[in-house]
Design a protein around this motif. Structure first.
Motif, PDB file in Angstrom:
ATOM      1  N   LYS A   1      39.109   9.255   1.322  1.00 40.64           N
ATOM      2  CA  LYS A   1      38.994  10.021   2.545  1.00 40.64           C
ATOM      3  C   LYS A   1      38.977  11.574   2.238  1.00 40.64           C
ATOM      4  O   LYS A   1      39.793  11.987   1.415  1.00 40.64           O
ATOM      5  CB  LYS A   1      40.054   9.647   3.699  1.00 40.64           C
ATOM      6  CG  LYS A   1      39.955   8.174   4.125  1.00 40.64           C
ATOM      7  CD  LYS A   1      41.117   7.985   5.095  1.00 40.64           C
ATOM      8  CE  LYS A   1      41.157   6.602   5.609  1.00 40.64           C
ATOM      9  NZ  LYS A   1      42.359   6.482   6.279  1.00 40.64           N
ATOM     10  N   THR A   2      38.025  12.147   2.775  1.00 31.33           N
ATOM     11  CA  THR A   2      38.100  13.574   2.481  1.00 31.33           C
ATOM     12  C   THR A   2      39.254  14.341   3.123  1.00 31.33           C
ATOM     13  O   THR A   2      39.679  15.414   2.613  1.00 31.33           O
ATOM     14  CB  THR A   2      36.647  14.542   3.033  1.00 31.33           C
ATOM     15  OG1 THR A   2      36.556  13.952   4.401  1.00 31.33           O
ATOM     16  CG2 THR A   2      35.406  13.715   2.424  1.00 31.33           C
ATOM     17  N   SER A   3      40.020  13.940   4.000  1.00 29.37           N
ATOM     18  CA  SER A   3      41.193  14.466   4.524  1.00 29.37           C
ATOM     19  C   SER A   3      42.151  14.278   3.716  1.00 29.37           C
ATOM     20  O   SER A   3      43.162  15.042   3.960  1.00 29.37           O
ATOM     21  CB  SER A   3      41.602  13.597   5.883  1.00 29.37           C
ATOM     22  OG  SER A   3      41.497  12.366   5.571  1.00 29.37           O
TER      23      SER A   3
ATOM     24  N   GLU B   1      44.444  15.220   0.722  1.00 33.76           N
ATOM     25  CA  GLU B   1      44.945  16.585   0.247  1.00 33.76           C
ATOM     26  C   GLU B   1      44.641  16.354  -1.448  1.00 33.76           C
ATOM     27  O   GLU B   1      44.905  15.556  -1.908  1.00 33.76           O
ATOM     28  CB  GLU B   1      46.282  17.135   0.478  1.00 33.76           C
ATOM     29  CG  GLU B   1      46.431  17.466   1.958  1.00 33.76           C
ATOM     30  CD  GLU B   1      47.934  17.781   2.037  1.00 33.76           C
ATOM     31  OE1 GLU B   1      48.749  18.010   1.166  1.00 33.76           O
ATOM     32  OE2 GLU B   1      48.275  17.782   3.341  1.00 33.76           O
TER      33      GLU B   1
ATOM     34  N   THR C   1      33.250   7.661   9.559  1.00 37.28           N
ATOM     35  CA  THR C   1      33.303   8.485   8.351  1.00 37.28           C
ATOM     36  C   THR C   1      32.028   8.825   7.708  1.00 37.28           C
ATOM     37  O   THR C   1      31.360   7.779   7.277  1.00 37.28           O
ATOM     38  CB  THR C   1      34.290   8.471   7.375  1.00 37.28           C
ATOM     39  OG1 THR C   1      35.785   8.220   8.112  1.00 37.28           O
ATOM     40  CG2 THR C   1      34.655   9.510   6.314  1.00 37.28           C
TER      41      THR C   1
ATOM     42  N   GLU D   1      44.231   5.690   1.626  1.00 36.43           N
ATOM     43  CA  GLU D   1      43.103   6.872   1.228  1.00 36.43           C
ATOM     44  C   GLU D   1      41.769   6.373   0.927  1.00 36.43           C
ATOM     45  O   GLU D   1      40.913   6.995   0.973  1.00 36.43           O
ATOM     46  CB  GLU D   1      43.923   7.945   0.486  1.00 36.43           C
ATOM     47  CG  GLU D   1      44.959   8.766   1.199  1.00 36.43           C
ATOM     48  CD  GLU D   1      46.360   8.039   1.247  1.00 36.43           C
ATOM     49  OE1 GLU D   1      46.524   7.075   0.266  1.00 36.43           O
ATOM     50  OE2 GLU D   1      47.033   8.484   1.832  1.00 36.43           O
TER      51      GLU D   1
END
Length: 94
Positions: free
Chosen positions: A11-13, A15, A54, A83
């Motif tokens: 996921k791009t979210s 970190e 997404t 993730e």
């Protein structure tokens, strides 16, 4: 030992610290009975189709040599990780 290729999308979210932790975790699983040849982080890219609402993901490609039981353990851990959007492990023919 067989040659394998692992591609997974995060996921791009997630970190950068979390992405690094996941990469090290997956490399650690491979290195229990194999060796990592190459890790290529492609970065954020647009998905071919929408997955769980997404449109983008963080792509990582890993080439490695390992015995036949390592991909099974790796697959299990990739399915558990929240993730990871998608993953695929393929055996590379020599």
């Amino acid at each position: 030992m067989n040659k394998y290729e692992l591609m997974y999308i995060l996921k791009t979210s997630a970190e950068e610290e979390k992405r690094t932790q996941l990469l090290e975790k997956f490399k650690g699983i491979i290195e229990t009975d194999g060796q990592v040849e190459n890790v290529d982080e492609w970065g954020n890219r647009r998905l071919a189709y929408e997955i769980s609402k997404t449109n983008e993901g963080y792509y990582v490609l890993v080439n490695f040599n390992a015995s036949a039981d390592i991909p099974k353990e790796l697959d299990r851990n990739l399915k558990i990780a929240d993730e990871v959007i998608r993953h695929m492990i393929t055996r590379v023919e020599a």
